[in-house]
Design a protein around this motif. Structure first.
Motif, PDB file in Angstrom:
ATOM      1  N   LEU A  93      35.099  40.720  43.273  1.00 28.48           N
ATOM      2  CA  LEU A  93      33.885  40.281  43.949  1.00 28.48           C
ATOM      3  C   LEU A  93      33.339  38.972  43.411  1.00 28.48           C
ATOM      4  CD1 LEU A  93      32.139  43.775  43.963  1.00 28.48           C
ATOM      5  CD2 LEU A  93      33.653  42.837  45.681  1.00 28.48           C
ATOM      6  N   GLY A  94      34.174  38.148  42.806  1.00 30.56           N
ATOM      7  CA  GLY A  94      33.729  36.835  42.359  1.00 30.56           C
ATOM      8  C   GLY A  94      33.286  36.820  40.915  1.00 30.56           C
ATOM      9  N   SER A  95      33.083  35.626  40.373  1.00 29.56           N
ATOM     10  CA  SER A  95      32.719  35.526  38.958  1.00 29.56           C
ATOM     11  C   SER A  95      31.775  34.359  38.677  1.00 29.56           C
ATOM     12  CB  SER A  95      33.983  35.380  38.104  1.00 29.56           C
ATOM     13  OG  SER A  95      34.756  34.284  38.546  1.00 29.56           O
ATOM     14  N   ARG A  96      30.973  33.960  39.659  1.00 34.94           N
ATOM     15  CA  ARG A  96      29.972  32.920  39.422  1.00 34.94           C
ATOM     16  C   ARG A  96      28.667  33.597  39.031  1.00 34.94           C
ATOM     17  NH1 ARG A  96      28.945  29.359  44.365  1.00 34.94           N
ATOM     18  NH2 ARG A  96      30.809  28.236  43.717  1.00 34.94           N
ATOM     19  N   THR A  97      28.378  33.633  37.763  1.00 34.07           N
ATOM     20  CA  THR A  97      27.208  34.341  37.265  1.00 34.07           C
ATOM     21  C   THR A  97      26.092  33.370  36.916  1.00 34.07           C
ATOM     22  OG1 THR A  97      28.161  34.339  35.034  1.00 34.07           O
ATOM     23  CG2 THR A  97      28.535  36.293  36.402  1.00 34.07           C
ATOM     24  N   LEU A  98      24.880  33.791  37.158  1.00 41.25           N
ATOM     25  CA  LEU A  98      23.702  32.968  36.888  1.00 41.25           C
ATOM     26  C   LEU A  98      23.220  33.261  35.467  1.00 41.25           C
ATOM     27  CD1 LEU A  98      21.524  31.003  37.931  1.00 41.25           C
ATOM     28  CD2 LEU A  98      20.251  33.011  38.751  1.00 41.25           C
ATOM     29  N   MET A 103      36.529  22.365  36.191  1.00 40.56           N
ATOM     30  CA  MET A 103      35.814  22.900  37.347  1.00 40.56           C
ATOM     31  C   MET A 103      35.543  24.383  37.175  1.00 40.56           C
ATOM     32  SD  MET A 103      34.653  22.059  40.422  1.00 40.56           S
ATOM     33  CE  MET A 103      35.641  20.688  41.016  1.00 40.56           C
ATOM     34  N   GLN A 104      36.527  25.131  36.686  1.00 41.58           N
ATOM     35  CA  GLN A 104      36.369  26.577  36.532  1.00 41.58           C
ATOM     36  C   GLN A 104      35.327  26.890  35.473  1.00 41.58           C
ATOM     37  OE1 GLN A 104      40.293  28.006  35.760  1.00 41.58           O
ATOM     38  NE2 GLN A 104      40.853  28.075  37.908  1.00 41.58           N
ATOM     39  N   GLN A 105      35.294  26.097  34.377  1.00 41.77           N
ATOM     40  CA  GLN A 105      34.311  26.343  33.343  1.00 41.77           C
ATOM     41  C   GLN A 105      32.911  26.041  33.857  1.00 41.77           C
ATOM     42  OE1 GLN A 105      35.502  24.078  29.928  1.00 41.77           O
ATOM     43  NE2 GLN A 105      37.495  25.078  29.793  1.00 41.77           N
ATOM     44  N   ASN A 143      35.874  22.555  49.445  1.00 43.28           N
ATOM     45  CA  ASN A 143      36.839  23.431  50.086  1.00 43.28           C
ATOM     46  C   ASN A 143      37.236  24.575  49.179  1.00 43.28           C
ATOM     47  OD1 ASN A 143      36.887  21.985  52.434  1.00 43.28           O
ATOM     48  ND2 ASN A 143      38.579  20.675  51.809  1.00 43.28           N
ATOM     49  N   ARG A 144      37.141  24.353  47.854  1.00 50.57           N
ATOM     50  CA  ARG A 144      37.541  25.403  46.916  1.00 50.57           C
ATOM     51  C   ARG A 144      36.719  26.661  47.128  1.00 50.57           C
ATOM     52  NH1 ARG A 144      40.165  24.687  42.358  1.00 50.57           N
ATOM     53  NH2 ARG A 144      38.785  26.009  41.162  1.00 50.57           N
ATOM     54  N   PHE A 145      35.479  26.495  47.511  1.00 48.41           N
ATOM     55  CA  PHE A 145      34.610  27.652  47.651  1.00 48.41           C
ATOM     56  C   PHE A 145      34.251  27.944  49.097  1.00 48.41           C
ATOM     57  CE2 PHE A 145      33.852  25.662  43.531  1.00 48.41           C
ATOM     58  CZ  PHE A 145      34.213  26.704  42.696  1.00 48.41           C
ATOM     59  N   SER A 146      35.001  27.363  50.035  1.00 53.12           N
ATOM     60  CA  SER A 146      34.658  27.517  51.446  1.00 53.12           C
ATOM     61  C   SER A 146      34.795  28.946  51.913  1.00 53.12           C
ATOM     62  CB  SER A 146      35.530  26.597  52.304  1.00 53.12           C
ATOM     63  OG  SER A 146      36.892  26.948  52.178  1.00 53.12           O
ATOM     64  N   HIS A 147      35.842  29.656  51.462  1.00 58.89           N
ATOM     65  CA  HIS A 147      36.031  31.043  51.900  1.00 58.89           C
ATOM     66  C   HIS A 147      34.865  31.896  51.444  1.00 58.89           C
ATOM     67  CE1 HIS A 147      39.820  30.218  53.554  1.00 58.89           C
ATOM     68  NE2 HIS A 147      40.499  30.120  52.422  1.00 58.89           N
ATOM     69  N   LYS A 148      34.399  31.649  50.229  1.00 62.88           N
ATOM     70  CA  LYS A 148      33.307  32.437  49.697  1.00 62.88           C
ATOM     71  C   LYS A 148      32.037  32.198  50.497  1.00 62.88           C
ATOM     72  CE  LYS A 148      31.650  33.783  45.189  1.00 62.88           C
ATOM     73  NZ  LYS A 148      31.723  33.532  43.767  1.00 62.88           N
ATOM     74  N   ASN A 196      24.895  28.348  46.664  1.00 72.34           N
ATOM     75  CA  ASN A 196      24.401  29.212  47.742  1.00 72.34           C
ATOM     76  C   ASN A 196      24.449  30.686  47.386  1.00 72.34           C
ATOM     77  OD1 ASN A 196      23.986  26.999  49.429  1.00 72.34           O
ATOM     78  ND2 ASN A 196      26.087  27.077  50.217  1.00 72.34           N
ATOM     79  N   MET A 197      25.270  31.045  46.397  1.00 72.15           N
ATOM     80  CA  MET A 197      25.479  32.458  46.083  1.00 72.15           C
ATOM     81  C   MET A 197      25.799  32.640  44.605  1.00 72.15           C
ATOM     82  SD  MET A 197      25.536  35.435  47.679  1.00 72.15           S
ATOM     83  CE  MET A 197      25.763  34.888  49.367  1.00 72.15           C
ATOM     84  N   TRP A 198      25.217  33.697  44.025  1.00 69.25           N
ATOM     85  CA  TRP A 198      25.505  34.066  42.634  1.00 69.25           C
ATOM     86  C   TRP A 198      26.005  35.505  42.614  1.00 69.25           C
ATOM     87  CZ3 TRP A 198      25.335  30.270  39.086  1.00 69.25           C
ATOM     88  CH2 TRP A 198      24.587  29.120  39.396  1.00 69.25           C
ATOM     89  N   ASP A 199      27.039  35.757  41.817  1.00 72.33           N
ATOM     90  CA  ASP A 199      27.704  37.059  41.801  1.00 72.33           C
ATOM     91  C   ASP A 199      27.158  37.974  40.694  1.00 72.33           C
ATOM     92  OD1 ASP A 199      29.462  35.985  43.746  1.00 72.33           O
ATOM     93  OD2 ASP A 199      30.639  35.058  42.150  1.00 72.33           O
ATOM     94  N   HIS A 200      27.432  39.275  40.880  1.00 78.43           N
ATOM     95  CA  HIS A 200      27.164  40.289  39.848  1.00 78.43           C
ATOM     96  C   HIS A 200      25.725  40.234  39.328  1.00 78.43           C
ATOM     97  CE1 HIS A 200      31.446  41.170  39.823  1.00 78.43           C
ATOM     98  NE2 HIS A 200      31.681  39.883  39.682  1.00 78.43           N
ATOM     99  N   MET A 201      24.784  40.230  40.238  1.00 76.65           N
ATOM    100  CA  MET A 201      23.375  40.186  39.847  1.00 76.65           C
ATOM    101  C   MET A 201      22.923  41.548  39.320  1.00 76.65           C
ATOM    102  SD  MET A 201      22.499  37.088  40.299  1.00 76.65           S
ATOM    103  CE  MET A 201      20.742  37.282  39.994  1.00 76.65           C
TER     104      MET A 201
END
Length: 418
Positions: free
Chosen positions: A37-42, A23-25, A145-150, A52-57
């Motif tokens: 500030l998160g690590s989901r990069t596009l 899942m993390q990969q 739920n893993r990403f609900s807070h974000k 819904n959201m991409w980090d470090h744009m």
């Protein structure tokens, strides 16, 4: 039988760890971000509507220039001076009307606070929270739920955009201190001079606590109650919260989770230097300043920060998050809504400023605080249903009061950044 159960548990745990790794990969993220500030990069533009959201744009030079042009255009026509004066004088009225209309239904609870600001809690509280989170992950494996807070963190901002507001100053519940009461507190014979500073002899809310937090502008309690949920299991902690919108204060006080044993809420105008707080200076471990400073006139911001810095004990931390320059919210303002450079008024009369990280550094450094973190948080917010992309920009900072104020840290010797 016992060995069989143990084997089954180990098998399930191994399967969980394997799924967690995959899942993390796949998402390049985890419930607790590995990077600030998160690590989901596009990395693949064709996948932009998968989340819904991409980090470090990273913005291109063309995007930056387009944003500057839009701001220059919507700043051409300024609000008339008499109206600007009205918005300043009647600021509390507009926020009271806001909460009268929306009550506590406008913002979602900020459960993301502990992810970005673990410093809110004392060290023991942080460790217990981590343990509880690990336990929750083992018992409930659900990617949504893993990403609900974000998601909550950004749905809050999106709601404001949809209603052409901005997530601005919030308020709190509590006791109202008017200027007459303030004078009686200041002149109280129960105070004495100790070490060159006024110290309180009488008991005040939270006087028995060893770890104290203040949220400035807590609105209807969207930060207060997530914090209280944790504090009630952390002995020796106490939360103060203040705002100048009395309507919001009443909303918080009437909430079923409000407990005066752990929290003291009060109406307070942070712009009024003559108005004392219901506790002494230098007793706070943490001050939370989230989407609040942007609602204050730029000419008054430094005075507010200076006063708040005096409330921190040496080593105390000020945690800040607010709107950044060229956020989508700024670009969407129409002509005639600009009050002054990067400062706007919304349709409901509330105001918002858009910061650069250098402006934030200058303000807090001039107040004698030391930078721990000062970041520009650029994210791409996506409406997958409407296929709309929005460039969000926030400033997130952590500043600490030095244990000993050296000449190099004094306000007189701080050099402003360009």
């Amino acid at each position: 039988m016992g060995s069989l159960n143990k084997m089954n548990f180990i098998t399930r745990l191994s399967a969980f760890c394997l799924r967690k790794s995959k899942m993390q990969q796949r998402h390049q993220s985890s419930r607790r971000p590995t990077a600030p500030l998160g690590s989901r990069t596009l990395t693949d533009p064709s996948e932009v509507f998968e989340h819904n959201m991409w980090d470090h744009m990273q913005w291109s030079q063309e995007e930056e220039e387009n944003a500057k042009e839009k701001v220059a255009e919507n700043s051409l026509v300024k609000v008339q001076w008499e109206d600007q004066d009205k918005y300043e004088r009647e600021a509390s009225k507009y926020w009271n009307e806001f909460y009268k209309t929306h009550k506590n239904n406008f913002f979602k609870d900020r459960n993301w606070l502990f992810l970005e600001f673990p410093e809110i809690l004392p060290e023991k509280g942080r460790e217990r929270l981590k343990t509880e989170e690990r336990s929750a992950e083992l018992t409930k494996i659900n990617s949504t739920n893993r990403f609900s807070h974000k998601n909550e963190m950004f749905e809050e901002g999106e709601t404001y955009l949809k209603k052409s507001y901005e997530d601005g100053s919030t308020s709190v519940q509590g006791d109202v201190y008017n200027k007459t009461q303030a004078k009686s507190l200041t002149d109280s014979p129960q105070r004495k001079n100790y070490g060159g500073e006024l110290r309180w002899l009488e008991s005040f809310p939270g006087s028995d606590a060893t770890y104290r937090i203040l949220e400035v502008g807590c609105g209807a309690g969207n930060s207060v109650f997530p914090i209280l949920k944790v504090l009630c299991n952390t002995p020796g902690t106490f939360l103060y919260c203040c705002d100048f919108a009395s309507g919001a204060v009443e909303l918080v006080k009437s909430h079923s989770s409000y407990n005066s044993a752990w929290c003291s809420a009060f109406v307070h105008d942070v712009c009024d230097d003559a108005l004392p707080y219901p506790f002494p200076d230098e007793i706070l471990d943490v001050i939370l300043l989230v989407f609040v400073l942007s609602t204050i006139h730029p000419d008054r911001m430094q005075g507010v920060v200076n006063r708040l810095a005096k409330l921190l004990k040496p080593g105390g931390m000020l945690l800040f998050r607010d709107y950044g320059r060229y956020d989508t919210a700024q670009l969407r303002f129409k002509k005639g809504r600009c009050l002054s450079e990067n400062f706007y008024v919304r349709g409901d009369g509330t105001r918002v400023y858009f910061f650069t990280k250098d402006e934030v550094w200058n303000m807090f450094s001039l107040a004698g605080l030391t930078e721990v973190q000062n970041l520009v948080d650029r994210r791409l917010q996506v409406n997958r249903k409407k296929k709309v992309k929005m460039q969000r920009v926030w400033i997130q900072s952590k500043f600490q009061k030095p244990l000993l104020l050296s000449p190099n840290n004094s306000a007189e010797t701080i050099k402003r950044r360009p």
